[in-house]
Design a protein around this motif. Structure first.
Motif, PDB file in Angstrom:
ATOM      1  N   HIS A  18      36.066  57.002-124.033  1.00 35.07           N
ATOM      2  CA  HIS A  18      35.839  56.130-122.879  1.00 35.07           C
ATOM      3  C   HIS A  18      36.443  56.686-121.593  1.00 35.07           C
ATOM      4  CE1 HIS A  18      34.402  53.201-125.788  1.00 35.07           C
ATOM      5  NE2 HIS A  18      35.519  53.354-126.458  1.00 35.07           N
ATOM      6  N   ARG A  19      36.421  58.023-121.480  1.00 34.17           N
ATOM      7  CA  ARG A  19      36.857  58.699-120.257  1.00 34.17           C
ATOM      8  C   ARG A  19      35.654  59.357-119.582  1.00 34.17           C
ATOM      9  NH1 ARG A  19      41.321  60.445-123.806  1.00 34.17           N
ATOM     10  NH2 ARG A  19      40.041  62.270-124.257  1.00 34.17           N
ATOM     11  N   VAL A  20      35.799  59.658-118.295  1.00 30.98           N
ATOM     12  CA  VAL A  20      34.721  60.298-117.546  1.00 30.98           C
ATOM     13  C   VAL A  20      34.811  61.803-117.741  1.00 30.98           C
ATOM     14  CG1 VAL A  20      33.609  60.557-115.309  1.00 30.98           C
ATOM     15  CG2 VAL A  20      34.873  58.449-115.822  1.00 30.98           C
ATOM     16  N   PRO A  21      33.794  62.447-118.336  1.00 31.20           N
ATOM     17  CA  PRO A  21      33.823  63.907-118.523  1.00 31.20           C
ATOM     18  C   PRO A  21      33.906  64.639-117.185  1.00 31.20           C
ATOM     19  CG  PRO A  21      32.072  62.909-119.833  1.00 31.20           C
ATOM     20  CD  PRO A  21      32.578  61.837-118.905  1.00 31.20           C
ATOM     21  N   ILE A  49      35.616  48.002-117.244  1.00 31.34           N
ATOM     22  CA  ILE A  49      34.958  49.124-116.577  1.00 31.34           C
ATOM     23  C   ILE A  49      35.906  49.763-115.562  1.00 31.34           C
ATOM     24  CG2 ILE A  49      33.022  49.787-115.085  1.00 31.34           C
ATOM     25  CD1 ILE A  49      31.539  47.314-116.291  1.00 31.34           C
ATOM     26  N   MET A  50      36.594  48.925-114.792  1.00 31.87           N
ATOM     27  CA  MET A  50      37.535  49.442-113.798  1.00 31.87           C
ATOM     28  C   MET A  50      38.635  50.271-114.464  1.00 31.87           C
ATOM     29  SD  MET A  50      36.563  48.622-110.735  1.00 31.87           S
ATOM     30  CE  MET A  50      38.031  48.692-109.706  1.00 31.87           C
ATOM     31  N   GLY A  51      39.053  49.864-115.663  1.00 34.18           N
ATOM     32  CA  GLY A  51      40.061  50.624-116.388  1.00 34.18           C
ATOM     33  C   GLY A  51      39.587  52.034-116.714  1.00 34.18           C
ATOM     34  N   ASN A  52      38.304  52.173-117.040  1.00 34.07           N
ATOM     35  CA  ASN A  52      37.751  53.490-117.351  1.00 34.07           C
ATOM     36  C   ASN A  52      37.636  54.373-116.119  1.00 34.07           C
ATOM     37  OD1 ASN A  52      35.590  51.785-119.576  1.00 34.07           O
ATOM     38  ND2 ASN A  52      37.309  53.042-120.191  1.00 34.07           N
ATOM     39  N   LEU A  53      37.651  53.778-114.943  1.00 32.91           N
ATOM     40  CA  LEU A  53      37.437  54.530-113.706  1.00 32.91           C
ATOM     41  C   LEU A  53      38.714  54.743-112.900  1.00 32.91           C
ATOM     42  CD1 LEU A  53      34.143  52.750-112.553  1.00 32.91           C
ATOM     43  CD2 LEU A  53      34.342  54.991-113.666  1.00 32.91           C
ATOM     44  N   GLU A  54      39.851  54.295-113.420  1.00 35.02           N
ATOM     45  CA  GLU A  54      41.070  54.322-112.609  1.00 35.02           C
ATOM     46  C   GLU A  54      41.558  55.742-112.325  1.00 35.02           C
ATOM     47  OE1 GLU A  54      43.848  51.944-114.709  1.00 35.02           O
ATOM     48  OE2 GLU A  54      44.053  53.321-116.416  1.00 35.02           O
ATOM     49  N   ASP A  55      41.171  56.718-113.139  1.00 32.24           N
ATOM     50  CA  ASP A  55      41.603  58.095-112.891  1.00 32.24           C
ATOM     51  C   ASP A  55      40.633  58.863-111.992  1.00 32.24           C
ATOM     52  OD1 ASP A  55      43.875  57.790-114.456  1.00 32.24           O
ATOM     53  OD2 ASP A  55      42.837  58.389-116.294  1.00 32.24           O
ATOM     54  N   VAL A  56      39.529  58.225-111.619  1.00 36.09           N
ATOM     55  CA  VAL A  56      38.564  58.846-110.711  1.00 36.09           C
ATOM     56  C   VAL A  56      39.055  58.661-109.281  1.00 36.09           C
ATOM     57  CG1 VAL A  56      36.176  58.791-109.869  1.00 36.09           C
ATOM     58  CG2 VAL A  56      36.657  58.414-112.297  1.00 36.09           C
ATOM     59  N   ASP A  57      38.921  59.677-108.453  1.00 37.14           N
ATOM     60  CA  ASP A  57      39.269  59.576-107.031  1.00 37.14           C
ATOM     61  C   ASP A  57      38.530  58.378-106.435  1.00 37.14           C
ATOM     62  OD1 ASP A  57      39.619  59.839-104.288  1.00 37.14           O
ATOM     63  OD2 ASP A  57      39.233  61.995-104.270  1.00 37.14           O
ATOM     64  N   GLN A  58      39.285  57.371-106.020  1.00 38.46           N
ATOM     65  CA  GLN A  58      38.671  56.121-105.568  1.00 38.46           C
ATOM     66  C   GLN A  58      37.798  56.306-104.333  1.00 38.46           C
ATOM     67  OE1 GLN A  58      39.106  53.075-107.590  1.00 38.46           O
ATOM     68  NE2 GLN A  58      39.417  54.992-108.712  1.00 38.46           N
ATOM     69  N   ARG A  59      38.021  57.376-103.605  1.00 40.02           N
ATOM     70  CA  ARG A  59      37.174  57.696-102.458  1.00 40.02           C
ATOM     71  C   ARG A  59      35.711  57.829-102.874  1.00 40.02           C
ATOM     72  NH1 ARG A  59      35.471  62.707-101.235  1.00 40.02           N
ATOM     73  NH2 ARG A  59      36.921  63.533-102.802  1.00 40.02           N
ATOM     74  N   LEU A  60      35.474  58.269-104.125  1.00 38.42           N
ATOM     75  CA  LEU A  60      34.116  58.517-104.589  1.00 38.42           C
ATOM     76  C   LEU A  60      33.384  57.230-104.965  1.00 38.42           C
ATOM     77  CD1 LEU A  60      34.763  61.628-106.857  1.00 38.42           C
ATOM     78  CD2 LEU A  60      34.188  61.560-104.418  1.00 38.42           C
TER      79      LEU A  60
END
Length: 289
Positions: A18-21, A49-60
């Motif tokens: 459940h991580r973003v490749p 869903i937000m938990g899965n995206l927390e390591d993505v640069d929020q700017r994106l």
């Protein structure tokens, strides 16, 4: 030209943990440069869903939206209060839960706040849920939905890793259900989902596109399972990842060579998005609603 991409999460945009490749992170960077709106669209709750995206640069992702719970909920990214919400009739939810308990089924119960209550979960399912936020295991003694308190129930899942058996169960149960109040769909080759009638990802994608003034011909949807079919059908282009289920493949305009695990968004970017900018246009003017 594509202005919005609505993408399923599990087994489509995320890997098995459940991580973003990494290839998908790079693709998000390029989509941001082009001004193409990337919209997560999942059967799971918004906080998960937000938990899965927390390591993505929020700017994106700033300025985008999240479609959750099979299209019934739409949130502005980063804002907890939903713009739309749909829930199950409580009497229907109680009957489905009671039946599941009587038949000793593994179940998930979803509520609007984002908690996923699990009943009877065993080792394989526990491992699959490990990367998800908001999962609460029940004791096995709960005979009704009193554990949700004052919250509504959005959907109930029966779980079985024997997907053929799960589909047979769904078809056996279908005649017993009031089609004006509850519908059946499937996801992740392990979940039989009972959702409010008329609630699906296609409805959610259409609703958001309408809010933003985006024509459906300018929308791409990406998915892998039966609960993605409605949004694949609704979009101007419906793309399946390589691991798409056979019953869903027929609804795809194209299928990637890469699986969700491998980061299929990068391939989709190169095949379908970049060619639209080949004549020198570098950025779309996206709506600011």
């Amino acid at each position: 030209m594509i202005r919005m991409i609505a993408s399923d999460m599990d087994d489509t945009f995320l890997d098995g943990a459940h991580r973003v490749p990494a290839p998908n992170i790079a693709a998000l960077e390029r989509l941001h440069e082009l001004g193409v709106l990337f919209v997560p669209c999942s059967g799971r709750p918004y906080p998960s869903i937000m938990g899965n995206l927390e390591d993505v640069d929020q700017r994106l992702l700033t300025g985008t939206y999240v479609i959750s719970l099979n299209g019934g909920f739409i949130n502005r990214y980063g804002q907890d209060e939903p713009l739309t919400s749909v829930t199950l009739d409580r009497s229907v939810a109680e009957e489905l839960y009671r039946r599941g308990m009587d038949e000793h089924r593994i179940m998930h119960v979803y509520v609007p706040s984002g908690t996923i209550y699990t009943q009877g979960v065993r080792d394989a399912e526990s491992s699959y849920l490990a990367g998800m936020r908001g999962v609460t295991a029940l004791t096995g003694t709960e005979r009704d939905l009193g554990f949700v308190g004052d919250e509504d129930v959005v959907k109930i899942l029966y779980v079985d890793t024997d997907f053929d058996a799960l589909q047979r169960l769904g078809e056996r149960l279908r005649p017993d259900l009031d089609a004006t109040r509850v519908a059946i769909t499937y996801s992740a080759r392990r979940y039989l989902e009972f959702v409010p009638a008329g609630m699906d990802k296609g409805v959610g994608v259409r609703r958001l596109a309408g809010m933003l003034g985006i024509d459906m011909d300018e929308v791409m949807s990406i998915g892998d399972s039966a609960n993605d079919i409605s949004m694949l059908d609704a979009a101007g282009i419906g793309v399946g990842v390589a691991n798409v289920c056979e019953d869903t493949r027929a609804h795809c305009d194209a299928v990637t060579a890469a699986t969700g695990e491998q980061g299929a968004l990068a391939e989709i970017l190169q095949r379908f998005i970049e060619p639209g900018y080949a004549h020198g246009q570098t950025k779309l003017g996206l709506p600011t609603t």
